[in-house]
Design a protein around this motif. Structure first.
Motif, PDB file in Angstrom:
ATOM      1  N   MET A   1      -7.442   0.091   5.180  1.00 18.20           N
ATOM      2  CA  MET A   1      -8.135  -0.878   6.026  1.00 18.20           C
ATOM      3  C   MET A   1      -8.789  -2.028   5.253  1.00 18.20           C
ATOM      4  N   PRO A   2      -9.467  -1.769   4.117  1.00 26.76           N
ATOM      5  CA  PRO A   2     -10.080  -2.898   3.400  1.00 26.76           C
ATOM      6  C   PRO A   2      -9.076  -3.975   3.002  1.00 26.76           C
TER       7      PRO A   2
ATOM      8  N   TYR B   1       0.833  -1.203   0.000  1.00 29.18           N
ATOM      9  CA  TYR B   1       0.000   0.000   0.000  1.00 29.18           C
ATOM     10  C   TYR B   1       0.869   1.255   0.000  1.00 29.18           C
ATOM     11  N   VAL B   2       1.884   1.275   0.839  1.00 28.89           N
ATOM     12  CA  VAL B   2       2.756   2.443   0.942  1.00 28.89           C
ATOM     13  C   VAL B   2       3.535   2.657  -0.361  1.00 28.89           C
TER      14      VAL B   2
ATOM     15  N   PRO C   1       0.461  12.537   3.304  1.00 25.00           N
ATOM     16  CA  PRO C   1      -0.557  13.534   3.684  1.00 25.00           C
ATOM     17  C   PRO C   1      -0.042  14.488   4.753  1.00 25.00           C
ATOM     18  N   ARG C   2      -0.707  15.628   4.828  1.00 25.41           N
ATOM     19  CA  ARG C   2      -0.390  16.640   5.842  1.00 25.41           C
ATOM     20  C   ARG C   2      -1.606  16.833   6.745  1.00 25.41           C
ATOM     21  N   GLY C   3      -1.401  16.835   8.022  1.00 26.01           N
ATOM     22  CA  GLY C   3      -2.489  17.057   8.951  1.00 26.01           C
ATOM     23  C   GLY C   3      -3.131  15.765   9.405  1.00 26.01           C
TER      24      GLY C   3
ATOM     25  N   ALA D   1      -5.592  10.360   8.714  1.00 31.31           N
ATOM     26  CA  ALA D   1      -6.656   9.418   9.068  1.00 31.31           C
ATOM     27  C   ALA D   1      -7.294   8.833   7.818  1.00 31.31           C
ATOM     28  N   THR D   2      -7.519   9.687   6.807  1.00 30.97           N
ATOM     29  CA  THR D   2      -8.081   9.201   5.542  1.00 30.97           C
ATOM     30  C   THR D   2      -7.119   8.251   4.848  1.00 30.97           C
ATOM     31  N   TRP D   3      -5.834   8.604   4.880  1.00 37.27           N
ATOM     32  CA  TRP D   3      -4.801   7.794   4.227  1.00 37.27           C
ATOM     33  C   TRP D   3      -4.737   6.398   4.844  1.00 37.27           C
ATOM     34  N   ILE D   4      -4.781   6.328   6.155  1.00 34.86           N
ATOM     35  CA  ILE D   4      -4.740   5.040   6.855  1.00 34.86           C
ATOM     36  C   ILE D   4      -6.045   4.276   6.655  1.00 34.86           C
TER      37      ILE D   4
END
Length: 447
Positions: A299-300, A73-74, A285-287, A292-295
């Motif tokens: 998840m799926p 993913y990364v 991402p920043r912030g 949180a969205t990136w992580i």
């Protein structure tokens, strides 16, 4: 009554029906397969089920597989795979059939990083598929090459398939042995695919790509050369645990035998992920909200592979408790097959099951019984595991249900059914033969 063998058959039927007939995800299929398997313990079913679930939590392979999922993913989200493809393009894009050669080499790189066949085809083919069609390849031939190359996701280490088989083999093999052996087997497959590209180029009269489609190597290295650093994440754990450097560190340094405690399965995804985050830090991402969205987007992937492997390993524990190994030994003693016939039978079995299922699901279903079958007729455990992984890597080229086929067809505009026979002829049969030659000891591998 061979309860273990019957339970295995029921397990295979349940996961195929639930996944292929009812079109449900493989995690659910594995759960129902586990419940079905435990039911064969009779009144001891609850205890067998809980025991399998508990023992599965102690398996390193479960956590290693999740680490590999996050690593892939990364590498994908930081854009490093596209930079690696651009470098490959600059190196070999100027020869006839260059796009197919880039797809083959890129699939090997992407496969080693992600271990996913369909994902491999999509990531590499999104760039090379349209390029192949634009330079004279027919849509069907392009899709055939792309789907056939997709199997490199399971053919090269590390992969979820490799992790599963190491778990089944237990103390019979080490991670380092399988890593090196599968690397050799993957190189055999890679050479075969390059030969196929050369054959297709000559047969179909393919010409070189236009200069405007190519990027100078110096520019590609300038823009994306730092992406090559992530390869060190895979090389360093291998070098310090296997081979001359490992022997030197073990025998001539204070580290001593502690070197043997370094787990390749753990350190490769950790190092590659860390290097990818460092090299690709500008794309991160920043912030807190963006992180949180990136992580969350990852998840799926964890849910799918995590559920699949957890229930798969638990099912393996239950099957072992039901006496599967003894049942296989008894059955094979009656047939008295030699290793040559057994390798062919196992190869056909795995390749056929890999048609409707993914390589990981295939090995979850028949990997353990295949390993026991080969070892029981005298095949070295390392060769047995490697050969089975080669057989399973036919998944990308297995019609009619392989996801790689439909991904490749969608990227090139080909009719999927027109790739079925070529895939069987040029990929499935030869790759199965490579697996047999490895099991027979004809093709040597390092271990």
């Amino acid at each position: 009554m061979p309860a273990g063998l019957i339970a295995l058959g029921a397990f295979i039927v349940v996961i195929i029906v639930w996944n292929v007939v009812f079109k449900r995800n493989m995690g659910e299929a594995m759960l129902f397969g586990l419940l079905t398997t435990a039911a064969f313990a009779g009144t001891g079913a609850p205890e067998a089920l809980l025991g399998g679930l508990r023992d599965a939590l102690n398996e390193e392979v479960l956590y290693a597989a999740l680490a590999f999922v996050f690593m892939a993913y990364v590498v994908d989200r930081t854009g490093l795979i596209h930079k690696l493809l651009a470098i490959l393009n600059s190196l070999i894009g100027r020869v006839r059939g260059g796009p197919a050669l880039v797809d083959t080499a890129g699939s090997a790189v992407m496969g080693a990083l992600s271990g996913s066949n369909s994902g491999n085809t999509a990531a590499t083919g999104a760039f090379t598929g349209p390029w192949m069609v634009r330079t004279g390849w027919s849509p069907e031939r392009s899709a055939t090459v792309m789907a056939g190359n997709g199997g490199l996701g399971a053919a090269l280490p590390p992969s979820a398939s490799m992790v599963i088989m190491i778990g089944f083999a237990g103390s019979m093999v080490t991670t380092g042995q399988i890593y090196l052996a599968l690397l050799c087997a993957g190189l055999y497959q890679l050479v075969w695919r390059f030969l196929l590209v050369a054959y297709f180029v000559r047969r179909d009269g393919i010409q070189r790509a236009p200069d405007e489609d190519l990027q100078p190597l110096r520019r590609a290295l300038r823009d994306g050369g730092t992406a090559l650093i992530i390869v060190l994440g895979a090389l360093v754990p291998i070098l310090v645990t296997v081979g001359p450097l490992a022997n030197l560190l073990t025998n001539s340094t204070p580290l001593g035998e502690s070197i043997e405690d370094i787990s390749i399965l753990t350190w490769i995804p950790l190092l590659v992920t860390a290097l990818a985050l460092i090299v690709g830090r500008r794309t991160l991402p920043r912030g807190a909200r963006n992180w949180a969205t990136w992580i969350t987007d990852a998840m799926p992937r964890f849910a799918s592979i995590g559920a699949l492997l957890y229930f798969a390993v638990a099912s393996s524990e239950v099957l072992s408790g039901l006496g599967l190994a003894a049942d296989i030994d008894a059955l094979l003693t009656d047939f008295q097959l030699n290793k040559y016939v057994m390798a062919v039978l196992v190869g056909v079995l795995v390749a056929v099951v890999a048609g409707p299922l993914s390589s990981t699901a295939t090995l979850t279903a028949v990997g353990q019984v295949s390993l026991l079958a080969l070892v029981s007729v005298g095949v070295d455990p390392v060769l047995a595991v490697t050969a089975i992984l080669v057989f399973a890597s036919t998944e990308g080229a297995s019609p009619p249900a392989s996801g790689s086929i439909f991904v490749a067809a969608g990227l090139t505009g080909a009719k999927p059914e027109k790739t079925f026979l070529p895939l069987v002829t040029y990929y499935m049969v030869p790759i199965t033969l490579i697996g047999c030659l490895i099991a027979w000891g004809v093709l040597p591998v390092l271990s």
